[in-house]
Motif scaffolding. Structure first.
Motif, PDB file in Angstrom:
ATOM      1  N   LEU A 288       0.809  -1.181   0.078  1.00  0.00           N
ATOM      2  CA  LEU A 288      -0.034  -0.086   0.035  1.00  0.00           C
ATOM      3  C   LEU A 288       0.960   1.164  -0.150  1.00  0.00           C
ATOM      4  CD1 LEU A 288      -2.665  -1.300   2.703  1.00  0.00           C
ATOM      5  CD2 LEU A 288      -2.975  -1.111   0.081  1.00  0.00           C
ATOM      6  N   VAL A 289       1.882   1.138   0.740  1.00  0.00           N
ATOM      7  CA  VAL A 289       2.922   2.471   0.747  1.00  0.00           C
ATOM      8  C   VAL A 289       3.501   2.636  -0.785  1.00  0.00           C
ATOM      9  CG1 VAL A 289       4.942   3.390   1.747  1.00  0.00           C
ATOM     10  CG2 VAL A 289       3.333   2.223   3.173  1.00  0.00           C
TER      11      VAL A 289
ATOM     12  N   PRO B  45      -7.230  -5.336  -8.883  1.00  0.00           N
ATOM     13  CA  PRO B  45      -6.657  -5.674 -10.143  1.00  0.00           C
ATOM     14  C   PRO B  45      -6.035  -7.185  -9.839  1.00  0.00           C
ATOM     15  CG  PRO B  45      -5.967  -3.453  -9.042  1.00  0.00           C
ATOM     16  CD  PRO B  45      -6.825  -4.097  -8.144  1.00  0.00           C
ATOM     17  N   LEU B  46      -5.790  -7.770  -8.979  1.00  0.00           N
ATOM     18  CA  LEU B  46      -5.141  -9.181  -8.527  1.00  0.00           C
ATOM     19  C   LEU B  46      -6.309 -10.136  -8.739  1.00  0.00           C
ATOM     20  CD1 LEU B  46      -2.432  -8.504  -5.860  1.00  0.00           C
ATOM     21  CD2 LEU B  46      -2.298  -8.125  -8.546  1.00  0.00           C
TER      22      LEU B  46
ATOM     23  N   ARG C 167       6.563 -11.117  -9.413  1.00  0.00           N
ATOM     24  CA  ARG C 167       6.645 -10.472 -10.946  1.00  0.00           C
ATOM     25  C   ARG C 167       7.133  -9.101 -10.984  1.00  0.00           C
ATOM     26  NH1 ARG C 167       7.031 -15.393 -11.813  1.00  0.00           N
ATOM     27  NH2 ARG C 167       5.407 -16.546 -12.773  1.00  0.00           N
ATOM     28  N   ASP C 168       7.592  -8.630  -9.901  1.00  0.00           N
ATOM     29  CA  ASP C 168       8.193  -7.242  -9.478  1.00  0.00           C
ATOM     30  C   ASP C 168       7.322  -6.358  -9.793  1.00  0.00           C
ATOM     31  OD1 ASP C 168      10.434  -5.406  -9.584  1.00  0.00           O
ATOM     32  OD2 ASP C 168      10.418  -5.505 -11.589  1.00  0.00           O
ATOM     33  N   GLY C 169       6.126  -6.548  -9.219  1.00  0.00           N
ATOM     34  CA  GLY C 169       4.968  -5.579  -9.042  1.00  0.00           C
ATOM     35  C   GLY C 169       4.154  -5.216 -10.515  1.00  0.00           C
ATOM     36  N   VAL C 170       4.234  -6.097 -11.244  1.00  0.00           N
ATOM     37  CA  VAL C 170       3.671  -6.145 -12.582  1.00  0.00           C
ATOM     38  C   VAL C 170       2.587  -7.155 -12.652  1.00  0.00           C
ATOM     39  CG1 VAL C 170       3.973  -6.292 -15.132  1.00  0.00           C
ATOM     40  CG2 VAL C 170       5.675  -5.397 -13.854  1.00  0.00           C
ATOM     41  N   TRP C 171       1.341  -6.806 -13.146  1.00  0.00           N
ATOM     42  CA  TRP C 171       0.416  -7.661 -13.452  1.00  0.00           C
ATOM     43  C   TRP C 171      -0.590  -7.519 -14.624  1.00  0.00           C
ATOM     44  CZ3 TRP C 171      -0.559 -11.605  -9.746  1.00  0.00           C
ATOM     45  CH2 TRP C 171      -1.813 -12.179  -9.681  1.00  0.00           C
TER      46      TRP C 171
ATOM     47  N   LEU D 164       1.876  -2.230 -11.480  1.00  0.00           N
ATOM     48  CA  LEU D 164       0.868  -1.806 -10.171  1.00  0.00           C
ATOM     49  C   LEU D 164       2.056  -0.933  -9.335  1.00  0.00           C
ATOM     50  CD1 LEU D 164      -1.332  -4.696  -9.641  1.00  0.00           C
ATOM     51  CD2 LEU D 164      -1.533  -2.594 -11.131  1.00  0.00           C
ATOM     52  N   LEU D 165       2.911  -1.876  -8.963  1.00  0.00           N
ATOM     53  CA  LEU D 165       3.923  -1.186  -7.659  1.00  0.00           C
ATOM     54  C   LEU D 165       4.976  -0.316  -8.623  1.00  0.00           C
ATOM     55  CD1 LEU D 165       4.370  -4.176  -5.413  1.00  0.00           C
ATOM     56  CD2 LEU D 165       2.965  -2.222  -4.946  1.00  0.00           C
TER      57      LEU D 165
END
Length: 338
Positions: A89-90, A207-208, A245-249, A254-255
């Motif tokens: 979330l941060v 999203p997930l 996946r390094d914050g990718v979806w 996403l991150l």
């Protein structure tokens, strides 16, 4: 230190947003050893009770088993696995430009004249290096700030309880695992988000395809980010896959770029620390060097092994005197995939 690369979703493997694709255990797996380890978890009391075990490799569920009375629709307690959700979330808010981990944390309890706690940054909090006094003890009848915060006088305003504690060490000079810092972080994130309940749903869970999460908030409206987010094992695995996946979806970031590496970069620790290496609200190395994990009280785990493209989720009820044996078991189970 160089971090192991994070694997991309294999071509032809669908993302589990709607449903999890299924796969087979690898042919090279030492099946007798694997089966014996699984039996140890479910058919003995070596680790107390095991309620769920889910293993994802190369983006597909390759193994799933539940204890009697449990199943894939059951929601399980996160306990401190919620800390890693708080870190996500941060990250989303950092990507929005609403938080900066390098800046002093805007905590109202620390704004008095000459208060040394004003030097504590969000990075210090995420790395458990704030220097704040906090007793993280779960042994009955022992002095415990975490019990007082979650179940005693601090439970209605967990962040205020933690933020009101004094400084024991200079910020950034001393590592000490403390659930209170996570709730200070959660309040900061909630203030930046505006409506944290809606934010986490729209920006992380939806999203997930995570439909089961039940985050808990205190009476002051703060997400109890140290400890309380219930979800199914499959949804905890979705969250783990986001980090693997390094914050990718589904091809969309996403991150923020580099946020997962930030999570798994070791935090400096003073000599004598026995709990294990720590990153930024993620534990390190439980399944071998380069692995990182969300760990929770009672033996809750979401373990990521980048070199194996593996997510391992375990839920159960493990007594304190068996937690070290369970950690060894988690590493042994992951090792069978090498």
């Amino acid at each position: 230190m160089s971090l192991p690369p994070l694997p991309a979703q294999p071509a032809g493997t669908p993302w589990p947003t709607d449903e999890w694709p299924l796969g087979d255990l690898p042919g090279a797996l030492d099946r007798p050893v694997f089966d014996a380890l699984v039996a140890q978890a479910f058919e003995t009391d070596a680790f107390g009770e095991t309620h769920a075990l889910l293993i994802v490799q190369e983006g597909r569920i390759v193994f799933e088993r539940y204890g009697e009375g449990y199943g894939p629709e059951k929601t399980y307690p996160s306990w401190s696995k919620a800390k890693s959700i708080t870190q996500a979330l941060v990250g989303l808010l950092v990507g929005d430009g609403k938080l900066d981990v390098s800046r002093p944390a805007a905590v109202p309890e620390w704004q008095g004249a000459d208060d040394p706690r004003q030097a504590i940054t969000l990075d210090h909090l995420l790395r458990m290096s704030s220097g704040l006094r906090f007793v993280e003890d779960y042994v009955p009848d022992h002095p415990s700030d975490v019990i007082a915060m979650l179940f005693g006088p601090g439970k209605d305003d967990v962040a205020h309880f933690a933020a009101s504690l004094p400084l024991e060490h200079a910020p950034g000079s001393w590592w000490s695992y403390a659930s209170g810092t996570s709730n200070i972080v959660a309040r900061l994130a909630g203030e930046a988000a505006g409506d944290m309940r809606s934010f986490m749903q729209a920006r992380l869970f939806d999203p997930l395809g995570m439909k089961s999460p039940i985050p808990k908030f205190d009476a002051a409206g703060t997400f109890i980010g140290s400890s309380f987010c219930f979800a199914t094992a499959r949804d905890f695995a979705r969250f783990g896959l986001l980090y693997l996946r390094d914050g990718v979806w589904e091809g969309r970031r996403l991150l923020p770029e580099g946020w997962v590496d930030y999570a798994r970069t070791p935090t400096p620790q003073q000599p004598g620390v026995t709990e294990g290496r720590y990153g930024a609200h993620w534990w390190l190395d439980i399944a071998g060097e380069g692995s990182f994990s969300a760990n929770g009280y009672d033996g809750q785990y979401t373990v990521l092994a980048p070199d194996l493209d593996l997510v391992l989720v375990r839920h159960g009820a493990t007594p304190l005197d068996k937690k070290d044996a369970l950690k060894v078991w988690v590493g042994q189970l992951a090792e069978t995939f090498r």
